[in-house]
Design an enzyme around this catalytic site. Structure first.
Site, short mmCIF file in Angstrom:
data_model
loop_
_atom_site.label_atom_id
_atom_site.label_comp_id
_atom_site.label_asym_id
_atom_site.label_seq_id
_atom_site.Cartn_x
_atom_site.Cartn_y
_atom_site.Cartn_z
N GLU A 5 110.43 -19.74 46.77
CA GLU A 5 109.44 -19.23 45.54
C GLU A 5 108.51 -20.03 45.83
OE1 GLU A 5 107.02 -17.24 43.90
OE2 GLU A 5 109.05 -16.03 44.13
N ARG A 10 107.76 -18.95 38.83
CA ARG A 10 108.90 -18.32 39.19
C ARG A 10 109.87 -19.00 40.00
NH1 ARG A 10 107.15 -12.56 40.77
NH2 ARG A 10 108.68 -12.75 42.42
N ASP A 50 111.20 -11.38 51.07
CA ASP A 50 110.72 -10.28 49.73
C ASP A 50 109.36 -10.35 49.58
OD1 ASP A 50 110.75 -8.48 47.83
OD2 ASP A 50 111.82 -9.85 46.22
N CYS A 103 108.02 -4.19 47.07
CA CYS A 103 108.12 -3.12 45.91
C CYS A 103 106.64 -2.27 45.94
CB CYS A 103 108.44 -3.79 44.89
SG CYS A 103 107.00 -5.08 44.07
#
Length: 168
Positions: A5, A10, A50, A103
């Site tokens: 990350e 985060r 991701d 997303c």
């Protein structure tokens, strides 16, 4: 499991979640993908990217996501996503699996990223995600219908997934 990350706050939250869940076989990195690729070249059997995205899938939950959205941001995300995939590719073993997810809903950060990446890597095969949920990806100049999309009408925020195999 090795997770990276790049954003410090985060990474700290991720580490906290890993500890809370009692997972003891995980390493959390907080580094640039290029630095990881230099150290772990050809190391992984499986990689999940991701990718950071414009977050259109969050529009229903977060008014701030709508305010932060712009075409400039979408295009910037596309270029960043390609760079991250390039570094992930370097870390992948031959016959390894690379999964890309976001997303967000737009084709620029999803199918167009996959199209560009696959066209630039003849040893990468886009493979069908064989599930019955969601819907196929939108078709581009390559068969990105092998990808999967979850749209808000699927009772979720919105997600995109592509699965690729590196052959050599």
């Amino acid at each position: 499991l090795i997770a990276n990350e790049i954003e410090n706050n985060r990474a700290i939250k991720l580490l906290s979640n890993i500890e809370r869940w009692g997972i003891n076989n995980c390493i959390i990195l907080n580094d640039e993908p290029a630095n990881i690729a230099n150290t772990l070249y050809g190391f992984f059997d499986k990689i999940l990217v991701d990718a950071p995205c414009s977050g259109e899938g969050m529009f229903r939950k977060n008014d701030e996501a709508i305010l932060d959205w712009s075409m400039e941001h979408v295009n910037s995300c596309h270029h960043r996503q390609i760079k991250i995939l390039e570094e992930a590719y370097k870390c992948l073993k031959d016959n390894g699996t690379l999964v890309y997810s976001t997303c967000t809903l737009n084709i620029i950060e999803n199918e167009k990223v996959i199209e560009e990446f696959v066209l630039n890597h003849p040893d990468i095969e886009l493979v069908k995600i064989d599930v019955d949920w969601g819907m196929p990806g939108f078709k581009t100049t390559i068969d990105t219908t092998k990808c999967r999309r979850l749209m808000p009408f699927h009772d979720t925020e919105g997600h995109f997934m592509a699965k690729m195999i590196k052959h050599h």
